[in-house]
Design a protein around this motif. Sequence first.
Motif, PDB file in Angstrom:
ATOM      1  N   ALA A 182       3.770   0.508  -6.165  1.00 43.29           N
ATOM      2  CA  ALA A 182       4.881  -0.335  -5.719  1.00 43.29           C
ATOM      3  C   ALA A 182       4.839  -0.534  -4.210  1.00 43.29           C
ATOM      4  CB  ALA A 182       6.219   0.285  -6.135  1.00 43.29           C
ATOM      5  N   ILE A 183       4.560   0.521  -3.464  1.00 46.54           N
ATOM      6  CA  ILE A 183       4.490   0.407  -2.007  1.00 46.54           C
ATOM      7  C   ILE A 183       3.353  -0.526  -1.602  1.00 46.54           C
ATOM      8  CG2 ILE A 183       3.966   1.704   0.108  1.00 46.54           C
ATOM      9  CD1 ILE A 183       5.674   4.007  -1.137  1.00 46.54           C
ATOM     10  N   ALA A 184       2.222  -0.437  -2.279  1.00 49.07           N
ATOM     11  CA  ALA A 184       1.113  -1.353  -1.994  1.00 49.07           C
ATOM     12  C   ALA A 184       1.521  -2.800  -2.284  1.00 49.07           C
ATOM     13  CB  ALA A 184      -0.113  -0.972  -2.818  1.00 49.07           C
ATOM     14  N   GLN A 185       2.254  -3.016  -3.372  1.00 45.94           N
ATOM     15  CA  GLN A 185       2.721  -4.354  -3.712  1.00 45.94           C
ATOM     16  C   GLN A 185       3.723  -4.873  -2.671  1.00 45.94           C
ATOM     17  OE1 GLN A 185       1.659  -6.273  -6.484  1.00 45.94           O
ATOM     18  NE2 GLN A 185       0.118  -4.667  -6.435  1.00 45.94           N
ATOM     19  N   ILE A 186       4.570  -3.996  -2.195  1.00 47.53           N
ATOM     20  CA  ILE A 186       5.548  -4.376  -1.169  1.00 47.53           C
ATOM     21  C   ILE A 186       4.831  -4.783   0.111  1.00 47.53           C
ATOM     22  CG2 ILE A 186       7.381  -3.504   0.343  1.00 47.53           C
ATOM     23  CD1 ILE A 186       8.175  -1.667  -2.096  1.00 47.53           C
ATOM     24  N   ILE A 187       3.852  -3.995   0.518  1.00 45.67           N
ATOM     25  CA  ILE A 187       3.113  -4.284   1.747  1.00 45.67           C
ATOM     26  C   ILE A 187       2.381  -5.617   1.638  1.00 45.67           C
ATOM     27  CG2 ILE A 187       1.157  -3.520   3.169  1.00 45.67           C
ATOM     28  CD1 ILE A 187       2.163  -0.623   2.602  1.00 45.67           C
ATOM     29  N   SER A 239       3.334  -8.175  -0.088  1.00 43.93           N
ATOM     30  CA  SER A 239       4.253  -9.266  -0.400  1.00 43.93           C
ATOM     31  C   SER A 239       4.446 -10.163   0.824  1.00 43.93           C
ATOM     32  CB  SER A 239       5.600  -8.715  -0.852  1.00 43.93           C
ATOM     33  OG  SER A 239       6.332  -8.218   0.246  1.00 43.93           O
ATOM     34  N   GLY A 240       5.075 -11.279   0.595  1.00 38.86           N
ATOM     35  CA  GLY A 240       5.347 -12.210   1.679  1.00 38.86           C
ATOM     36  C   GLY A 240       6.697 -11.981   2.340  1.00 38.86           C
ATOM     37  N   ALA A 241       7.312 -10.865   2.053  1.00 42.53           N
ATOM     38  CA  ALA A 241       8.642 -10.572   2.600  1.00 42.53           C
ATOM     39  C   ALA A 241       8.583 -10.342   4.113  1.00 42.53           C
ATOM     40  CB  ALA A 241       9.226  -9.340   1.918  1.00 42.53           C
ATOM     41  N   ASP A 242       9.740 -10.466   4.729  1.00 43.32           N
ATOM     42  CA  ASP A 242       9.900 -10.185   6.147  1.00 43.32           C
ATOM     43  C   ASP A 242       9.539  -8.723   6.424  1.00 43.32           C
ATOM     44  OD1 ASP A 242      10.874 -10.598   8.836  1.00 43.32           O
ATOM     45  OD2 ASP A 242      12.692  -9.510   8.234  1.00 43.32           O
ATOM     46  N   ARG A 243       9.004  -8.457   7.599  1.00 41.26           N
ATOM     47  CA  ARG A 243       8.563  -7.104   7.966  1.00 41.26           C
ATOM     48  C   ARG A 243       9.682  -6.078   7.812  1.00 41.26           C
ATOM     49  NH1 ARG A 243       7.545  -4.834  13.766  1.00 41.26           N
ATOM     50  NH2 ARG A 243       6.464  -2.908  13.279  1.00 41.26           N
ATOM     51  N   ASN A 244      10.879  -6.416   8.251  1.00 43.21           N
ATOM     52  CA  ASN A 244      12.006  -5.480   8.151  1.00 43.21           C
ATOM     53  C   ASN A 244      12.357  -5.185   6.695  1.00 43.21           C
ATOM     54  OD1 ASN A 244      12.207  -5.267  10.919  1.00 43.21           O
ATOM     55  ND2 ASN A 244      13.705  -6.918  11.072  1.00 43.21           N
ATOM     56  N   MET A 245      12.293  -6.205   5.832  1.00 44.11           N
ATOM     57  CA  MET A 245      12.569  -5.996   4.412  1.00 44.11           C
ATOM     58  C   MET A 245      11.499  -5.109   3.779  1.00 44.11           C
ATOM     59  SD  MET A 245      15.445  -7.180   3.738  1.00 44.11           S
ATOM     60  CE  MET A 245      15.392  -6.920   1.980  1.00 44.11           C
ATOM     61  N   LYS A 246      10.255  -5.286   4.201  1.00 45.37           N
ATOM     62  CA  LYS A 246       9.185  -4.428   3.684  1.00 45.37           C
ATOM     63  C   LYS A 246       9.461  -2.967   4.034  1.00 45.37           C
ATOM     64  CE  LYS A 246       5.371  -7.723   3.873  1.00 45.37           C
ATOM     65  NZ  LYS A 246       4.020  -7.971   4.394  1.00 45.37           N
ATOM     66  N   ILE A 247       9.856  -2.734   5.274  1.00 49.72           N
ATOM     67  CA  ILE A 247      10.144  -1.363   5.718  1.00 49.72           C
ATOM     68  C   ILE A 247      11.289  -0.776   4.898  1.00 49.72           C
ATOM     69  CG2 ILE A 247      11.018   0.021   7.644  1.00 49.72           C
ATOM     70  CD1 ILE A 247       9.447  -1.918   9.512  1.00 49.72           C
ATOM     71  N   ILE A 248      12.343  -1.554   4.695  1.00 51.91           N
ATOM     72  CA  ILE A 248      13.495  -1.074   3.925  1.00 51.91           C
ATOM     73  C   ILE A 248      13.081  -0.743   2.492  1.00 51.91           C
ATOM     74  CG2 ILE A 248      15.711  -1.765   2.923  1.00 51.91           C
ATOM     75  CD1 ILE A 248      16.173  -3.322   5.590  1.00 51.91           C
ATOM     76  N   TRP A 249      12.318  -1.646   1.852  1.00 47.97           N
ATOM     77  CA  TRP A 249      11.893  -1.400   0.470  1.00 47.97           C
ATOM     78  C   TRP A 249      10.974  -0.182   0.367  1.00 47.97           C
ATOM     79  CZ3 TRP A 249      14.112  -2.512  -3.774  1.00 47.97           C
ATOM     80  CH2 TRP A 249      14.886  -3.649  -3.890  1.00 47.97           C
ATOM     81  N   TRP A 263      13.179  -1.895  -7.027  1.00 50.92           N
ATOM     82  CA  TRP A 263      12.133  -2.782  -6.527  1.00 50.92           C
ATOM     83  C   TRP A 263      11.625  -3.682  -7.642  1.00 50.92           C
ATOM     84  CZ3 TRP A 263       7.108  -2.732  -8.399  1.00 50.92           C
ATOM     85  CH2 TRP A 263       6.269  -3.682  -7.822  1.00 50.92           C
ATOM     86  N   TYR A 264      11.423  -3.127  -8.827  1.00 51.27           N
ATOM     87  CA  TYR A 264      10.913  -3.911  -9.952  1.00 51.27           C
ATOM     88  C   TYR A 264      11.873  -5.050 -10.301  1.00 51.27           C
ATOM     89  CZ  TYR A 264       9.067  -5.169 -14.495  1.00 51.27           C
ATOM     90  OH  TYR A 264       8.549  -5.864 -15.552  1.00 51.27           O
ATOM     91  N   LEU A 265      13.162  -4.766 -10.242  1.00 50.25           N
ATOM     92  CA  LEU A 265      14.165  -5.776 -10.622  1.00 50.25           C
ATOM     93  C   LEU A 265      14.470  -6.776  -9.498  1.00 50.25           C
ATOM     94  CD1 LEU A 265      16.650  -3.507 -12.576  1.00 50.25           C
ATOM     95  CD2 LEU A 265      14.957  -5.091 -13.526  1.00 50.25           C
ATOM     96  N   ALA A 266      14.458  -6.327  -8.234  1.00 52.16           N
ATOM     97  CA  ALA A 266      14.960  -7.188  -7.164  1.00 52.16           C
ATOM     98  C   ALA A 266      14.071  -7.279  -5.935  1.00 52.16           C
ATOM     99  CB  ALA A 266      16.342  -6.677  -6.731  1.00 52.16           C
ATOM    100  N   GLY A 267      12.989  -6.522  -5.896  1.00 48.63           N
ATOM    101  CA  GLY A 267      12.192  -6.459  -4.670  1.00 48.63           C
ATOM    102  C   GLY A 267      11.206  -7.586  -4.514  1.00 48.63           C
ATOM    103  N   PRO A 268      10.561  -7.627  -3.351  1.00 47.07           N
ATOM    104  CA  PRO A 268       9.563  -8.661  -3.090  1.00 47.07           C
ATOM    105  C   PRO A 268       8.317  -8.442  -3.949  1.00 47.07           C
ATOM    106  CG  PRO A 268       9.559  -7.052  -1.328  1.00 47.07           C
ATOM    107  CD  PRO A 268      10.718  -6.703  -2.229  1.00 47.07           C
ATOM    108  N   LYS A 269       7.734  -9.516  -4.402  1.00 46.86           N
ATOM    109  CA  LYS A 269       6.545  -9.423  -5.244  1.00 46.86           C
ATOM    110  C   LYS A 269       5.301  -9.741  -4.421  1.00 46.86           C
ATOM    111  CE  LYS A 269       9.105  -8.546  -8.734  1.00 46.86           C
ATOM    112  NZ  LYS A 269       9.755  -7.302  -8.534  1.00 46.86           N
TER     113      LYS A 269
END
Length: 63
Positions: A21-26, A28-38, A53-59
């Motif tokens: 999940a952490i690899a997927q978050i990193i 993702s195209g999400a904002d840097r701050n959102m990546k850190i939070i997730w 993360w699975y339900l609402a996080g960045p893909k």
Amino acid sequence: MEFNMFSGIIGLIIFALDVWAIAQIINSGADRNMKIIWVLVVAILPVIGLIAWYLAGPKSNLG
């Protein structure tokens, strides 16, 4: 004895899913701050963070 081995296997599976999940978050195209939070949510609350993360996080952008 069996319970300890079973809980160890479950723990290992949760750890592997959290790393994935952490690899997927990193990736993702999400904002840097959102990546850190997730990443923090998944790392601090492994099971709940993984579900959230699975339900609402960045893909990931890979697929």
